[in-house]
Each structure stands twice: as C-alpha cells, then as structure tokens.
Design an enzyme around this catalytic site. Structure first.
Site, mmCIF file in Angstrom:
data_model
loop_
_atom_site.group_PDB
_atom_site.id
_atom_site.type_symbol
_atom_site.label_atom_id
_atom_site.label_comp_id
_atom_site.label_asym_id
_atom_site.label_seq_id
_atom_site.Cartn_x
_atom_site.Cartn_y
_atom_site.Cartn_z
ATOM 1 N N LYS A 44 -1.541 -22.471 -10.116
ATOM 2 C CA LYS A 44 -1.224 -22.814 -8.643
ATOM 3 C C LYS A 44 -2.234 -22.024 -7.658
ATOM 4 C CE LYS A 44 1.994 -19.564 -7.051
ATOM 5 N NZ LYS A 44 1.681 -19.121 -5.622
ATOM 6 N N ASN A 45 -2.594 -20.917 -7.763
ATOM 7 C CA ASN A 45 -3.147 -20.173 -6.896
ATOM 8 C C ASN A 45 -4.533 -20.592 -6.609
ATOM 9 O OD1 ASN A 45 -1.104 -18.559 -6.364
ATOM 10 N ND2 ASN A 45 -1.821 -16.762 -7.322
ATOM 11 N N ARG A 114 2.167 -18.811 2.568
ATOM 12 C CA ARG A 114 1.293 -17.795 2.985
ATOM 13 C C ARG A 114 -0.276 -18.466 2.774
ATOM 14 N NH1 ARG A 114 -0.163 -12.559 3.718
ATOM 15 N NH2 ARG A 114 -2.227 -11.721 2.889
ATOM 16 N N CYS A 138 7.090 -11.401 3.610
ATOM 17 C CA CYS A 138 7.539 -12.041 2.802
ATOM 18 C C CYS A 138 8.312 -11.284 1.831
ATOM 19 C CB CYS A 138 6.580 -13.052 1.959
ATOM 20 S SG CYS A 138 5.784 -12.086 0.759
ATOM 21 N N ARG A 143 2.395 -7.937 3.692
ATOM 22 C CA ARG A 143 1.130 -9.153 3.366
ATOM 23 C C ARG A 143 0.347 -9.220 4.755
ATOM 24 N NH1 ARG A 143 2.997 -13.290 -1.276
ATOM 25 N NH2 ARG A 143 0.705 -13.163 -1.727
ATOM 26 N N PRO A 144 -0.084 -8.277 5.210
ATOM 27 C CA PRO A 144 -0.801 -8.858 6.487
ATOM 28 C C PRO A 144 -2.226 -9.539 6.305
ATOM 29 C CG PRO A 144 -1.288 -6.466 5.800
ATOM 30 C CD PRO A 144 -0.376 -7.099 4.924
ATOM 31 N N VAL A 145 -2.772 -9.986 7.471
ATOM 32 C CA VAL A 145 -3.792 -10.994 7.146
ATOM 33 C C VAL A 145 -5.134 -10.298 8.200
ATOM 34 C CG1 VAL A 145 -2.794 -13.024 6.616
ATOM 35 C CG2 VAL A 145 -3.304 -12.280 9.194
ATOM 36 N N ASP A 146 -5.023 -8.964 8.298
ATOM 37 C CA ASP A 146 -5.966 -8.264 8.864
ATOM 38 C C ASP A 146 -7.423 -8.341 8.431
ATOM 39 O OD1 ASP A 146 -4.786 -6.680 6.999
ATOM 40 O OD2 ASP A 146 -6.032 -4.944 7.645
ATOM 41 N N LEU A 147 -7.413 -8.134 7.073
ATOM 42 C CA LEU A 147 -8.780 -8.301 6.545
ATOM 43 C C LEU A 147 -9.404 -9.747 6.693
ATOM 44 C CD1 LEU A 147 -7.930 -6.694 2.953
ATOM 45 C CD2 LEU A 147 -9.363 -5.653 5.125
ATOM 46 N N ASP A 331 1.436 -10.475 -10.613
ATOM 47 C CA ASP A 331 2.275 -11.794 -10.876
ATOM 48 C C ASP A 331 2.974 -11.658 -12.211
ATOM 49 O OD1 ASP A 331 1.738 -12.566 -8.357
ATOM 50 O OD2 ASP A 331 0.141 -14.190 -8.824
ATOM 51 N N VAL A 353 0.403 -3.084 -6.074
ATOM 52 C CA VAL A 353 -0.355 -3.944 -5.235
ATOM 53 C C VAL A 353 0.688 -4.264 -3.797
ATOM 54 C CG1 VAL A 353 -1.419 -6.310 -5.068
ATOM 55 C CG2 VAL A 353 -1.716 -4.949 -7.305
ATOM 56 N N ARG A 423 8.656 -23.515 -6.461
ATOM 57 C CA ARG A 423 7.367 -23.343 -5.793
ATOM 58 C C ARG A 423 6.251 -23.090 -6.507
ATOM 59 N NH1 ARG A 423 6.936 -18.137 -3.129
ATOM 60 N NH2 ARG A 423 4.792 -18.644 -3.357
HETATM 61 C C1 UD1 Z 1 -2.716 -13.623 -3.782
HETATM 62 C C2 UD1 Z 1 -1.950 -14.599 -4.754
HETATM 63 C C3 UD1 Z 1 -0.529 -13.790 -5.127
HETATM 64 C C4 UD1 Z 1 -1.077 -12.672 -6.044
HETATM 65 C C5 UD1 Z 1 -2.007 -11.557 -5.309
HETATM 66 C C6 UD1 Z 1 -2.573 -10.508 -5.795
HETATM 67 C C7 UD1 Z 1 -2.304 -16.787 -3.923
HETATM 68 C C8 UD1 Z 1 -1.935 -18.047 -3.198
HETATM 69 N N1 UD1 Z 1 -1.609 -15.922 -3.969
HETATM 70 O O1 UD1 Z 1 -1.965 -13.317 -2.855
HETATM 71 O O2 UD1 Z 1 0.088 -14.875 -6.057
HETATM 72 O O3 UD1 Z 1 0.090 -11.867 -6.399
HETATM 73 O O4 UD1 Z 1 -2.927 -12.425 -4.764
HETATM 74 O O5 UD1 Z 1 -3.120 -10.825 -7.088
HETATM 75 O O6 UD1 Z 1 -3.595 -16.703 -4.341
HETATM 76 N N2 UD1 Z 1 -3.831 -6.957 2.170
HETATM 77 C C9 UD1 Z 1 -3.997 -6.611 3.501
HETATM 78 N N3 UD1 Z 1 -4.716 -7.179 4.447
HETATM 79 C C10 UD1 Z 1 -5.067 -8.375 4.140
HETATM 80 C C11 UD1 Z 1 -4.740 -8.931 2.850
HETATM 81 C C12 UD1 Z 1 -4.219 -8.328 1.997
HETATM 82 O O7 UD1 Z 1 -3.590 -5.427 3.686
HETATM 83 O O8 UD1 Z 1 -5.571 -9.066 5.119
HETATM 84 C C13 UD1 Z 1 -3.211 -6.475 0.977
HETATM 85 C C14 UD1 Z 1 -1.746 -7.083 0.631
HETATM 86 O O9 UD1 Z 1 -0.766 -6.594 1.569
HETATM 87 C C15 UD1 Z 1 -1.427 -6.545 -0.551
HETATM 88 C C16 UD1 Z 1 -3.028 -6.447 -1.151
HETATM 89 O O10 UD1 Z 1 -3.841 -6.330 -0.119
HETATM 90 O O11 UD1 Z 1 -0.905 -5.192 -0.747
HETATM 91 C C17 UD1 Z 1 -3.354 -7.581 -2.114
HETATM 92 O O12 UD1 Z 1 -2.889 -8.609 -1.494
HETATM 93 P P1 UD1 Z 1 -3.761 -10.177 -1.777
HETATM 94 O O13 UD1 Z 1 -4.769 -9.991 -2.787
HETATM 95 O O14 UD1 Z 1 -4.474 -10.805 -0.153
HETATM 96 O O15 UD1 Z 1 -2.687 -11.279 -2.122
HETATM 97 P P2 UD1 Z 1 -2.912 -12.876 -1.574
HETATM 98 O O16 UD1 Z 1 -4.271 -13.134 -1.564
HETATM 99 O O17 UD1 Z 1 -1.941 -12.911 -0.370
#
Ligand code: UD1
Length: 464
Positions: A44-45, A114, A138, A143-147, A331, A353, A423
């Site tokens: 899926k991912n 997301r 969610c 789950r921010p997108v700041d990075l 996961d 995580v 999903r």
């Molecule tokens: C992806 C996977 C999800 C999996 C996760 C961790 C997809 C579609 N989804 O989600 O199934 O559970 O990896 O292996 O590939 N974070 C920040 N800022 C950011 C981005 C992330 O603080 O900009 C934090 C998140 O809140 C979380 C951690 O980083 O605590 C890891 O998240 P991330 O690896 O980004 O997960 P996703 O890519 O959303």
C-alpha cells in the site's frame, strides 16, 4: 475494454468496483484453524507514493502489482482531478501525467488521505506551484507536515499556509527548485519521499540526512531511477539526489506488502495454524519474524520469496518498542498486541512513533484481553482465551488487530468500521475465507450475533 476502469475525478466507483462498504460489518466465528497459501498483494505505502511520483513523469507510466484498496482509488481520484489520466486493469495501473491541468488539489479528498499530501513534492518540481490542502490530524496522532514544508523551503520554495491549504511556489524565471542539504529532525517516511521526489527535477544536488530507510522509500527511489532519476543511498540514512531536466516513461512493479505479510503471519500464529505466504521479501520482514520467533512461532523460508509458519502450541510474552525501520514497525504494533493478549506472561508495548496509537487496547479488552494503557505504553497480561463481542475498528491497523483477535476468539465477533480496513488491506476477508476462516461481510441490517451459518458460502449478504 473488459475489466478496465478509468478512475473518475469525483465520487467513488460503485460498490462493485470499490472495496468500500461503510454500511457493512465483518462477522467472524472464531476458533478455527487456517490452512493453505496466501498471495501477498503489492505494498500500500509504495503504491500510494509511486502513484504520486508518476506526476514527475512527462510520459506514461505502467505500474504493476497495485493492490486493490480504497486508498488507491481515492488517490486515483485526486490525480484525476489534477488532469492526470489513469486506467486500471486489475493490478496494473497506467498513469499518463503528460498534462497536469491544475496545481490545486481537491480539498475534500486530500484531507481524507494523508499520503496524497506527499504529491506536493512532485507537483512543485514539475509545475513550480502547488496548492495542497493540509491532511490534518488523524486517528493515530497529530501527524504534522512541518518536515515536508521546511525541506521544500530549503530547496527554494515559498510556502504559505492559509485557510487549511499549503500554497507553495518556486520564485524565479525557470521555476525550478534548487538542490539543498536537508537534515530531518526525525526520519519521517513521508518527508523523505516528498523531498526525494522534489529533488529529482531540481537544479543541482540534494542531500537528505537522517532519511527514512523503509523499504517503501527504496521502492520509490527505484521507481524514480527507472524514470531516469539520479538517486543514491536510498535505504540508508543519507540519500543523494542529482536533479535531471526531465523524467521519462517506465514500467515498474511494486514490492510485496510487508505489513500484509506480517498480518497473515500473525493470523497463522494466533489460530495455531500453518500457512505459506508468497511473494514476500524476507529481509523486509526481519523485525517482524524476529519478534514472532521470540514469542515462539517458527517461520521458515520454504522457497525464495516464500515463507511458511509452523503451528505454535505455546505463545510466550514479549516486549515491543516501535521504531523507524529497521526497528519494529508501528504498523505491526496493533496486530502484535492482538497476538500477545493470548501469550503466557506479561508483555509490554511502547508505541514511540505515533502519540495516539493504542486505541485498539480497549476494544481488545472487550474481547476478554487484559490490557492496561498508560501514555504510550500498553501492559498486556496474557489470558487463556478471548471471547467474541461486537467491537469497533478505530483505524486501519487497529481494525486488522480486531480481525486477528476475532479469528482466535471463542464465539462470534462483529467488527464495525470497515472503511478503515478497506483503506489498506486488499480483500482481507476473502483471502482469510480461502484459508478456511469463518468470516463474512454482512450488511448491518442482516447481522445477527446469535445465528452462525451452516455453510459460510451460502450467505447471501456477502460483499467482497
Ligand atoms: C508512513 C506510512 C505509515 C507508517 C508511518 C511510519 C505511508 C502512506 N504511511 O506515514 O503507514 O505508519 O510512515 O512508519 O507511507 N512527523 C513530524 N513532522 C512531519 C512528518 C512526520 O513530526 O513533517 C512525525 C509524525 O508525527 C510521526 C513520525 O514523524 O510521529 C513518523 O511519521 P512519518 O514517518 O512521517 O509517517 P508517514 O509518512 O505519515
């Protein structure tokens, strides 16, 4: 042409072509052993991010081994709304992104998925502009997108967030992002993927440090390389990308889903059954197999890309901490919790995580488990049996955990919230049925906990 589905830009496909069935529940009559072989679908991912990655290509891409999932359908609708042409034939998806008609992604759909936010990277790289709704929080955390945003800014993008939309553009005449050195505070899978995709068409070299090392990141890198991108180091903490002027058409096959494979390994363990699974990439499953072996489940590599589980009579308690790859995957945390409820002794799970990913514990307790949660830690005291009950799946992997517990529980378990399961699992219920599980999708009106079928195949209300 027979079997071809062109994904529309609005509205979900009808019930026959979509695995989504919100008004249904899963009914499981537990306590039956499973046997046979299960085919593992594409990841899926990987599928989601590779679909987004196809936006980088000025030609047509053929993606093979695409799982049949509601999330894939939804992302197809988002890409379609951008002007991309998609044609699906079973597990083959053709994506023609020669023309992207708009840089504005549809609000409703993006906020539901997301992973669709990750398309901001390829859109900015290709068009120099992108308007992407924020995915929002969610069920498993903020789950921010700041990075993602900070990385794109380091590559020269101007980003403003207003009214729930992330407006990004690349100033300057050529509208091309510039290579940059980016350090990620945490090895985010999505941020690594967004930035790696963006860098493939940027001017110069980009280095992503503290990058995520998940197999799906490597799969995306291999897909981009197949389109002509220059990427080195995917699968390590430092990824180097040298931008090229454009990427070309390709054909690419997605890796098997390690989380689906892990879920079936647990289905075998929790029902004390023997199963074979293929195709799998055993190295992708290392932390999962190691933990199962610690719990007392033997797994052998029967043939290349094929695993066999041996029936375990006694399950032992174990401690788990979720970590970025190659650590134990978050996961798989909920499915393992289901298994540990029946292990002898006390187990501890530390979810490090995501901040809110233990909601399945209370639903497992409804089935007779003994779990206490404090913060991000769950204490599990093994019980000899679970007993069926109505339960609610609160997110994708939580729902899978309830299915697994239901397979082992005495009596009938009814699981609501199937939109989560659909999903991310490709026909989980029908795959389990083929292994001998007594599991059915039943429309809510027809659910009756008192009546078990004589013959699972004879039920009229199954929807697969
Ligand atoms: C992806 C996977 C999800 C999996 C996760 C961790 C997809 C579609 N989804 O989600 O199934 O559970 O990896 O292996 O590939 N974070 C920040 N800022 C950011 C981005 C992330 O603080 O900009 C934090 C998140 O809140 C979380 C951690 O980083 O605590 C890891 O998240 P991330 O690896 O980004 O997960 P996703 O890519 O959303």
């Amino acid at each position: 042409m027979e079997g071809r589905l062109i994904i529309p830009s609005s509205g979900l496909p009808d019930a026959k072509s979509s695995p989504i069935a919100d008004s249904s529940v899963l009914q499981i009559w537990g306590g039956h052993r499973l046997q046979g072989h299960v085919k593992i679908s594409g990841a899926k991912n990987s599928a989601l991010v590779i679909m987004a990655g196809a936006l980088l290509c000025s030609g047509e891409c053929r993606i093979r081994n695409v799982p049949l999932l509601a999330d894939v359908t939804r992302l197809g609708q988002i890409l379609s709304a951008l002007g991309v042409r998609l044609t699906q034939t079973g597990e083959i998806l053709d994506i023609d992104a020669r023309e992207i008609k708009t840089s504005k992604a549809p609000y409703e759909l993006v906020t539901q998925l997301r992973a669709s936010f990750f398309a901001i990277g390829p859109m900015l790289a290709r068009l120099g502009v992108a308007q992407m709704p924020l995915p929002g929080g969610c069920a498993i955390g903020a789950r921010p997108v700041d990075l993602h945003v900070r990385g794109l800014q380091a590559m020269g993008a101007e980003v403003q967030i207003e009214h729930g939309i992330c407006n990004a553009y690349v100033p300057g005449n050529n509208r091309r992002l510039k290579g940059a050195k980016i350090y990620l505070d945490t090895p985010s899978v999505g941020a690594t993927e967004t930035l790696m995709m963006a860098a493939t068409l940027a001017d110069g070299e980009t280095i992503i440090e503290n990058a995520a090392r998940e197999p799906e990141v490597v799969d995306l890198a291999n897909f981009c390389i197949a389109m002509g991108a220059k990427i080195e180091g995917a699968g390590t903490s430092t990824i180097t990308i040298v931008g090229v002027p454009q990427l070309h058409s390709t054909e690419y096959s997605i890796i098997p889903d390690r989380i689906e494979a892990g879920t079936f390994l647990i289905a075998a363990a929790i029902t004390r059954s023997e199963l074979t699974l293929s195709p799998v990439v055993p190295e992708h499953l290392t932390p999962i197999i190691a933990k199962l072996q610690e719990i007392g489940v033997d797994i052998i590599e029967e043939a290349p890309n094929c695993l066999r589980t041996l029936s375990a009579e006694t399950l032992r308690a174990a401690d788990i901490e979720t970590l970025p790859h190659p650590g134990f995957p978050t996961d798989m945390q909920a499915p393992f919790m289901a298994l540990l409820t029946l292990a002898e002794g006390d187990s501890l799970i530390n979810e490090s995580v995501f901040e809110n990913r233990l909601r399945h514990a209370s639903e497992l307790n409804r089935l007779g488990a003994d779990i206490r949660v404090k913060g991000n830690v769950a204490f599990i005291r093994g019980v000899p049996i679970l007993s069926g009950a109505p339960v609610l799946g609160t997110d994708l992997r939580a729902s899978a955990a309830l299915v697994l517990a239901g397979l082992a529980a005495d009596g009938t378990t009814i699981i609501q919230g199937l939109q989560h399961l659909d999903r991310g699992y490709d026909r989980l219920d029908s795959k389990l049925q083929q292994l001998g599980a007594r599991i059915q999708r039943v429309s809510v009106a027809k659910t009756n906990t008192e009546v078990a079928p004589q013959n699972a195949d004879s039920q009229a209300s199954i929807s697969m």
